[in-house]
Scaffold this motif. Structure first.
Motif, PDB file in Angstrom:
ATOM      1  N   ARG A 194      47.875  -2.775 -22.636  1.00 40.08           N
ATOM      2  CA  ARG A 194      46.907  -3.867 -22.573  1.00 40.08           C
ATOM      3  C   ARG A 194      45.614  -3.404 -23.223  1.00 40.08           C
ATOM      4  NH1 ARG A 194      43.619  -4.758 -18.169  1.00 40.08           N
ATOM      5  NH2 ARG A 194      45.027  -3.436 -16.946  1.00 40.08           N
ATOM      6  N   ALA A 195      44.996  -4.296 -23.974  1.00 40.19           N
ATOM      7  CA  ALA A 195      43.703  -4.018 -24.603  1.00 40.19           C
ATOM      8  C   ALA A 195      42.795  -5.208 -24.381  1.00 40.19           C
ATOM      9  CB  ALA A 195      43.868  -3.746 -26.094  1.00 40.19           C
ATOM     10  N   ALA A 196      41.502  -4.964 -24.306  1.00 39.51           N
ATOM     11  CA  ALA A 196      40.559  -6.037 -24.035  1.00 39.51           C
ATOM     12  C   ALA A 196      39.236  -5.756 -24.715  1.00 39.51           C
ATOM     13  CB  ALA A 196      40.351  -6.191 -22.528  1.00 39.51           C
ATOM     14  N   THR A 197      38.541  -6.834 -25.061  1.00 40.57           N
ATOM     15  CA  THR A 197      37.191  -6.730 -25.579  1.00 40.57           C
ATOM     16  C   THR A 197      36.458  -8.011 -25.243  1.00 40.57           C
ATOM     17  OG1 THR A 197      35.827  -6.183 -27.508  1.00 40.57           O
ATOM     18  CG2 THR A 197      37.683  -7.695 -27.861  1.00 40.57           C
ATOM     19  N   VAL A 209      41.269  -0.180 -22.900  1.00 43.17           N
ATOM     20  CA  VAL A 209      42.703  -0.136 -23.134  1.00 43.17           C
ATOM     21  C   VAL A 209      43.359   0.447 -21.895  1.00 43.17           C
ATOM     22  CG1 VAL A 209      42.563   2.143 -24.221  1.00 43.17           C
ATOM     23  CG2 VAL A 209      44.517   0.650 -24.702  1.00 43.17           C
ATOM     24  N   ALA A 210      44.571  -0.036 -21.573  1.00 41.84           N
ATOM     25  CA  ALA A 210      45.342   0.459 -20.431  1.00 41.84           C
ATOM     26  C   ALA A 210      46.789   0.634 -20.866  1.00 41.84           C
ATOM     27  CB  ALA A 210      45.251  -0.512 -19.254  1.00 41.84           C
ATOM     28  N   LEU A 211      47.342   1.802 -20.589  1.00 45.82           N
ATOM     29  CA  LEU A 211      48.725   2.128 -20.931  1.00 45.82           C
ATOM     30  C   LEU A 211      49.437   2.625 -19.682  1.00 45.82           C
ATOM     31  CD1 LEU A 211      48.002   4.156 -24.195  1.00 45.82           C
ATOM     32  CD2 LEU A 211      48.611   1.729 -24.040  1.00 45.82           C
ATOM     33  N   ALA A 212      50.706   2.252 -19.523  1.00 43.68           N
ATOM     34  CA  ALA A 212      51.463   2.680 -18.347  1.00 43.68           C
ATOM     35  C   ALA A 212      52.946   2.664 -18.667  1.00 43.68           C
ATOM     36  CB  ALA A 212      51.172   1.772 -17.153  1.00 43.68           C
ATOM     37  N   GLY A 213      53.690   3.558 -18.030  1.00 44.77           N
ATOM     38  CA  GLY A 213      55.133   3.606 -18.220  1.00 44.77           C
ATOM     39  C   GLY A 213      55.774   4.543 -17.223  1.00 44.77           C
ATOM     40  N   THR A 669      53.415 -10.404 -28.331  1.00 45.63           N
ATOM     41  CA  THR A 669      52.148 -10.071 -27.682  1.00 45.63           C
ATOM     42  C   THR A 669      51.572 -11.294 -26.970  1.00 45.63           C
ATOM     43  OG1 THR A 669      51.676  -8.421 -29.389  1.00 45.63           O
ATOM     44  CG2 THR A 669      49.823  -9.178 -28.030  1.00 45.63           C
ATOM     45  N   ARG A 670      51.267 -11.113 -25.705  1.00 49.08           N
ATOM     46  CA  ARG A 670      50.561 -12.135 -24.937  1.00 49.08           C
ATOM     47  C   ARG A 670      49.069 -11.957 -25.149  1.00 49.08           C
ATOM     48  NH1 ARG A 670      51.521 -11.014 -19.103  1.00 49.08           N
ATOM     49  NH2 ARG A 670      50.415 -12.983 -18.771  1.00 49.08           N
ATOM     50  N   LEU A 671      48.369 -13.059 -25.350  1.00 45.85           N
ATOM     51  CA  LEU A 671      46.924 -13.041 -25.554  1.00 45.85           C
ATOM     52  C   LEU A 671      46.267 -13.980 -24.553  1.00 45.85           C
ATOM     53  CD1 LEU A 671      47.048 -13.225 -29.418  1.00 45.85           C
ATOM     54  CD2 LEU A 671      46.142 -11.295 -28.125  1.00 45.85           C
ATOM     55  N   ARG A 712      41.944 -10.659 -24.345  1.00 50.96           N
ATOM     56  CA  ARG A 712      42.821  -9.593 -23.869  1.00 50.96           C
ATOM     57  C   ARG A 712      44.191  -9.756 -24.497  1.00 50.96           C
ATOM     58  NH1 ARG A 712      40.628 -11.299 -18.494  1.00 50.96           N
ATOM     59  NH2 ARG A 712      38.841  -9.938 -18.067  1.00 50.96           N
ATOM     60  N   ALA A 713      44.832  -8.625 -24.750  1.00 55.65           N
ATOM     61  CA  ALA A 713      46.178  -8.614 -25.318  1.00 55.65           C
ATOM     62  C   ALA A 713      47.061  -7.738 -24.445  1.00 55.65           C
ATOM     63  CB  ALA A 713      46.161  -8.089 -26.752  1.00 55.65           C
TER      64      ALA A 713
END
Length: 715
Positions: A194-197, A209-213, A669-671, A712-713
């Protein structure tokens, strides 16, 4: 009787059987004894009714349960970082419709938010005191009772819980209320990103930015965020950066290990200082000349790491262990020179180390054929500050005026139980013994500055007892009684009468609290109401003095009583409309007259400064199309006094906000595009007050009309 089964995540899953008398569904282990320390992460699964009312909480009981079943006034605020129509920078963005809590955005990142629960914490002039703060079970409040909400990772939160009333006392020192922030566990079946501005008025800019797995055995998440603003007022710019990491390991079905790392830095946070009422009315954006002359503000850097281990010994017994530690470096420039030998200086330089550990043992059993659960545990937390004070030479560091080592430690032991004495009745209770020790080692000893070293130790036993009547599937009634205490913080014992020396003779405040509440939910509607009463002895009261310092004294007979009402629900065709409302009536006043530092009498019946008698928050949303959300918010507070004498006050106000959000896709990609306009009518009002401010500059104006747009994406 239903049988409890253990899930791999370490949370008990409850089979349910119908009750013969009322038809209510009975959970054999529906309410766990209130544990004061260690909260389990949120479950990802939800029951059918929880999908429409996402109200899982753990603050009022250590195991997960519905907010509806909790034996106390506790609110759960679901947070979706992807679709939230706000930047998620300050806690005040999330508590609009929560009754009983006041979160005031001071437009001043050098002083943090003002957070009060049922009037506890409203008198704080710095940071958060009187309210305990936690993030994923790790304390964000120091052992002396002072905390900071600025380090909350709201941009990656899953929910926020607010616990009010007597059961908050089981969290130890300074527990007028409890606020807990929970972040999500990493996914167990793949990868998410996820990324946001976003940007807005007054030079606001946010990016992250957020990353997870992960998989069933091991997962991790990492998020990084920045927020910058030029500030609504002159000399109020701020920049902050945040990095958070989380690792979740499950080596066996009986053991879960959660590791956390957090880094927060705020290299710029200017302080515009307060204004007089005339200054605020003439130009709310201005800063007083002292702010620029002395370059008032704060720079802070904090690093923290912790681990929580949850282990199921057998079908009945489980252990929960916590260990954490961190460091905080702070430089704060105050708005006076500190040139006089009697002063400790106008620049504070602090280097803090802190940490703690806790262990809790839980057993699930039966008594007379009905569920009985109990918990016993211990905890220890400590902090050490290397504190220096210097002359503020027009914004530059001058001569040394203070050099000391400050320490605070708290130790606690608790035991708690929950017993279903009848299918429709449950008894809950607990006992907590606490010891808090404050110590000052003064290294700056001169003829003009005598040795201020000393130690003060506080002991307290906090009992809590309550009863819950599960009257029906849709109705719960509860009542609670408890005792609590709140020690002075290290900052509050720093200066004695006249602004010099230490004030280690301050006593801890003790309180007796009671509440009666009712909760109802059905057909997508949820209503909660509570009556509460609290009586405090030896309340720690800030009193101004001529040296520009704030000293504190104890007063008796402080009363806080009132009413909370909350409602949330959906309605209309296809549940297109959603609404929420939170109202608080708070009568907080001095029950006994006393003399302040200037020898003036504060009359019995005077209202506690910083508290509003009436507070209202409301929200209405409409979704004409599935991806589109339109909403309006309203916030109102009645008059708030700024001093104990009740001679200065911020007038009441009501403001409206508009918000909108739209979700769409580009390939995989969801926006999400969102925007909001706050203070739509551009009303000039006082957002917060600085209680008993020495120079009579009590008022901090709120921002006028302003906007924020974000994108946000997610994938």
């Amino acid at each position: 009787m239903p049988r409890a089964t253990f899930r791999a995540r370490g949370v008990y899953s409850l089979e349910r059987a119908p009750m013969h008398a009322t038809g209510r569904t009975l959970s054999r282990f529906s309410i766990f004894p209130l544990a004061s320390l260690l909260a389990m992460p949120a479950a990802t699964a939800q029951t059918a009714d929880e999908k429409t009312l996402p109200d899982v909480v753990v603050s009022a009981s250590r195991s997960e349960q519905r907010q509806f079943d909790a034996p106390a006034a506790v609110s759960s605020i679901a947070v979706d970082p992807f679709t939230a129509a706000s930047p998620l920078v300050n806690l005040s963005e999330l508590t609009l419709t929560v009754p009983g809590i006041a979160v005031r955005d001071r437009q001043n990142y050098a002083q943090d938010l003002q957070i009060a629960v049922r009037g506890f914490g409203s008198r704080s002039t710095f940071g958060v005191r009187g309210v305990r703060l936690f993030v994923d079970g790790i304390p964000a409040t120091m052992p002396d009772g002072q905390g900071q909400a600025s380090t909350f990772d709201l941009a990656n939160a899953s929910r926020v819980e607010v616990l009010r009333g007597p059961f908050a006392q089981m969290y130890g020192n300074a527990s007028g209320g409890v606020v807990q922030v929970f972040t999500p566990d990493p996914p167990r079946d793949g990868f998410t990103g996820r990324a946001a501005t976003g940007f807005g008025s007054d030079g606001q800019w946010q990016a992250g930015v957020a990353l997870a797995g992960g998989n069933d055995r091991l997962g991790g998440s990492l998020d990084a965020w920045t927020y910058q603003t030029d500030g609504y007022r002159d000399h109020s710019a701020a920049r902050r950066y945040q990095l958070n990491a989380k690792i979740v390991a499950q080596p066996t079905t009986a053991t879960k290990i959660t590791g956390q790392f957090n880094y927060f830095t705020q290299p710029l946070a200017e302080d515009p200082l307060g204004l007089t009422r005339a200054q605020a009315d003439a130009n709310p954006r201005q800063a007083v000349p002292a702010a620029t002359q002395f370059n008032t503000g704060k720079d802070v850097e904090q690093t923290q790491a912790g681990v929580v281990v949850e282990h199921q010994l057998n079908e009945r017994d489980s252990l929960n262990f916590r260990l954490y530690g961190g460091g905080r470096q702070l430089t704060q420039r105050l708005g006076f020179s500190g040139a006089a030998p009697s002063s400790a200086g106008g620049i504070v330089d602090l280097d803090r180390t802190y940490g703690g550990t806790a262990l809790a043992w839980t057993r699930k059993t039966t008594a007379n054929g009905l569920p009985l659960q109990w918990t016993a545990g211990i905890e220890a937390n400590a902090m050490r500050d290397a504190r220096h004070g210097y002359v503020n030479d027009n914004g530059q560091q001058g001569a040394l005026r203070r050099d000391e080592t400050d320490e605070a430690a708290d130790y606690g032991a608790f035991a708690q139980f929950n017993w279903t004495v009848h299918p429709a009745w449950e008894l809950v209770g607990g006992l907590r013994a606490s010891m808090v020790r404050l110590r000052i080692d003064d290294h700056y000893v001169t003829a003009a500055s005598p040795d201020d070293s000393g130690t003060s130790t506080y002991h307290n036993v906090s009992p809590v007892a309550g009863v819950v009547w599960h009257a029906h599937d849709t109705l719960n009634v509860y009542a609670n009684l408890g005792r609590g205490f709140e020690t002075p913080t290290l900052t509050e014992v720093a200066y004695g009468p006249g602004g010099v020396g230490a004030n280690l003779g301050l006593q801890a405040s003790t309180s007796r609290q009671g509440e009666i509440g009712v909760k109802w939910q059905a057909a997508g509607q949820k209503v909660e109401a509570a009556l509460f009463d609290a009586d405090s002895h030896d309340e720690v009261v800030p009193v101004s003095n001529n040296a520009g310092r704030t000293v504190y004294q104890n007063v008796n007979g402080v009363r806080r009583r009132g009413l909370e009402l909350g409602w949330r629900g959906t309605f209309g065709q296809a549940q297109q409309w959603g609404a929420g409302l939170g109202y608080t009536y708070l009568s907080a006043y001095f029950g006994e007259a006393y003399l302040n530092a200037q020898g003036l009498q504060v009359a019995a019946g005077n209202r506690l400064p910083g508290t509003a008698r009436h507070s209202l928050g409301a929200e209405l949303t409409y979704r004409p199309l599935a991806p589109l959300m339109l909403g309006v918010e309203a916030r109102a507070d009645s008059q708030v006094y700024a001093d104990d004498l009740n001679t200065q006050a911020a007038p009441g106000y009501m403001v409206f906000n508009l918000k909108a959000g739209y979700e769409f896709r580009l390939g995989r990609t969801r926006l999400y595009l969102f925007g909001r306009i706050d203070n739509l009518a551009d009303r000039h009002y006082i957002g917060s007050v600085i209680v008993n401010e020495a120079n009579g500059r009590y008022f901090e104006p709120a921002a006028g009309r302003r906007f924020f747009l974000g994108l946000r994406a997610s994938m």
